[in-house]
Design a protein around this motif. Structure first.
Motif, PDB file in Angstrom:
ATOM      1  N   HIS A 202      38.341  30.541   0.590  1.00 52.05           N
ATOM      2  CA  HIS A 202      38.777  29.150   0.452  1.00 52.05           C
ATOM      3  C   HIS A 202      38.844  28.725  -1.008  1.00 52.05           C
ATOM      4  O   HIS A 202      39.746  28.007  -1.431  1.00 52.05           O
ATOM      5  N   ARG A 203      37.861  29.192  -1.779  1.00 53.03           N
ATOM      6  CA  ARG A 203      37.843  28.859  -3.199  1.00 53.03           C
ATOM      7  C   ARG A 203      39.063  29.442  -3.912  1.00 53.03           C
ATOM      8  O   ARG A 203      39.733  28.764  -4.684  1.00 53.03           O
ATOM      9  N   MET A 204      39.364  30.697  -3.607  1.00 55.53           N
ATOM     10  CA  MET A 204      40.491  31.356  -4.268  1.00 55.53           C
ATOM     11  C   MET A 204      41.824  30.776  -3.807  1.00 55.53           C
ATOM     12  O   MET A 204      42.778  30.730  -4.563  1.00 55.53           O
ATOM     13  N   ALA A 205      41.866  30.313  -2.564  1.00 57.16           N
ATOM     14  CA  ALA A 205      43.084  29.674  -2.072  1.00 57.16           C
ATOM     15  C   ALA A 205      43.337  28.386  -2.848  1.00 57.16           C
ATOM     16  O   ALA A 205      44.465  28.093  -3.257  1.00 57.16           O
ATOM     17  N   GLU A 206      42.253  27.645  -3.097  1.00 52.08           N
ATOM     18  CA  GLU A 206      42.391  26.417  -3.890  1.00 52.08           C
ATOM     19  C   GLU A 206      42.903  26.724  -5.284  1.00 52.08           C
ATOM     20  O   GLU A 206      43.763  26.041  -5.818  1.00 52.08           O
ATOM     21  N   ARG A 207      42.351  27.794  -5.846  1.00 50.49           N
ATOM     22  CA  ARG A 207      42.785  28.179  -7.190  1.00 50.49           C
ATOM     23  C   ARG A 207      44.263  28.584  -7.199  1.00 50.49           C
ATOM     24  O   ARG A 207      45.012  28.188  -8.087  1.00 50.49           O
ATOM     25  N   ALA A 208      44.659  29.351  -6.184  1.00 49.48           N
ATOM     26  CA  ALA A 208      46.050  29.799  -6.099  1.00 49.48           C
ATOM     27  C   ALA A 208      46.992  28.597  -6.038  1.00 49.48           C
ATOM     28  O   ALA A 208      48.032  28.566  -6.704  1.00 49.48           O
TER      29      ALA A 208
END
Lengths: 256, 78
Positions: A202-208
């Motif tokens: 979820h964190r990396m999706a936000e970053r993407a």
């Protein structure tokens, strides 16, 4: 809710293998996806001039969430795809596999013997792992090893734990005559790892999304990649796909 | 007999069709101990596995045992 935009491109040695890997990663069965063959691949001679087969799996959009996969734990789809000529050690999964009581107690016995011979002082507890699978999946039996200083049993990128689980599954399957998917864990490492993978997803999706840039995660096992794909299945802002081969396969999170 | 040898024997016997043909030789080298595993020809695939997967899993577990004993080991299938 199955997302219409959820496409997964998979490359492997053969079309069949690519489909199996893709389905395992998505946690879906064949009739829940549309399969498009992008490249049939070429065999080549001894791998010379061979080309990988590539397929695109798109989740069929239905009014309902996709049904759970029939086999809850998809640890080794890539590796057990029946393609090589070396005699297969494990009986083919027939769909009738179960974690019957004998399979579990056989597994416990083998695991205790192996641990003892390895010189590891530990105890094995059997539990049912509802925390290792999706809500709609049947929880597998887990043999959880507890003791002091067991990091050595997990190893780098959980390599040792994977080897241990693989050997135990082979041994039990040899005894029962069918492929048994018992899970071997160390101090609930798998549950903790699953939780941290979901959070990271979820964190990396936000970053993407924030950077409008794809994020490539570290290489993971098929099971771990599946956790990521499922965690982001319903995220409307990104889609995920795996790139790379074998042990170097990495999930990529791509903003829509 | 070290328990490492027993470990290799145990794992091999548990996955082959003919456990009685499983033989493990322990060769003490100057820098490392070599374990030579031999099985019936029919069972070779079972202790090697596709792309050496079974052999590698056994090596990984053997290495843990070796670390515990402060030794270096190799497993060869002959």
């Amino acid at each position: 809710m199955a997302n219409q935009n959820e496409n997964l491109d998979v490359s492997a040695k053969s079309v069949e293998e690519a489909i199996e890997i893709g389905l395992a990663e998505l946690g879906l069965t064949r009739d829940e996806v549309d399969i498009q063959i992008l490249n049939e691949g070429k065999r080549g001679l001894f791998g010379i001039g061979s080309e990988e087969a590539t397929v695109r799996l798109s989740v069929r959009s239905q009014g309902q969430p996709p049904a759970p996969p029939p086999e809850p734990s998809t640890e080794e789809p890539a590796e057990t795809a029946p393609t090589a000529s070396i005699p297969e050690t494990e009986p083919a999964a027939t769909g009738t596999e179960s974690n019957g009581d004998d399979a579990v107690s056989l597994a416990k016995k083998h695991l205790e013997n192996v641990l003892q011979l390895m010189g590891v002082e530990a105890t094995v507890e059997v539990r049912t792992a509802a925390d290792l699978v999706e809500q709609d999946e049947e929880p597998p039996a887990v043999l959880d090893i507890t003791g002091n200083d067991l990091g050595i049993l997990i190893g780098r990128r959980s390599e040792t734990l994977q080897a241990l689980q693989y050997m135990i599954r082979l041994m039990v399957s040899k005894d029962t005559g069918r492929w048994e998917r018992v899970v071997v864990d160390v101090e609930s490492y798998r549950s903790r790892r699953r939780e941290s993978l979901q959070k990271m997803a979820h964190r990396m999706a936000e970053r993407a999304v924030a950077n409008q840039e794809r994020v490539v995660l570290e290489s993971m096992t098929p099971y771990e990649r599946r956790i990521i794909h499922i965690a982001l299945r319903d995220n409307p802002n990104v889609y995920t796909k795996s790139i790379g081969r074998d042990s170097n396969r990495k999930v990529t999170i791509i903003p829509k | 007999m070290s328990s490492m040898k027993e470990l290799v024997e145990y794992m091999a016997k548990a996955v082959v069709n003919d456990p009685d043909s499983v033989i493990v030789r322990e060769i003490e080298g100057s820098s490392a101990t070599i374990f030579e595993l031999s099985v019936k020809p029919d069972d070779m695939g079972r202790v090697i596995g596709k792309q050496g997967r079974v052999a590698n899993a056994m090596r990984t577990l053997l290495r843990v045992a070796a670390v515990k004993e402060g030794k270096r080991v190799t497993l060869e299938i002959v």
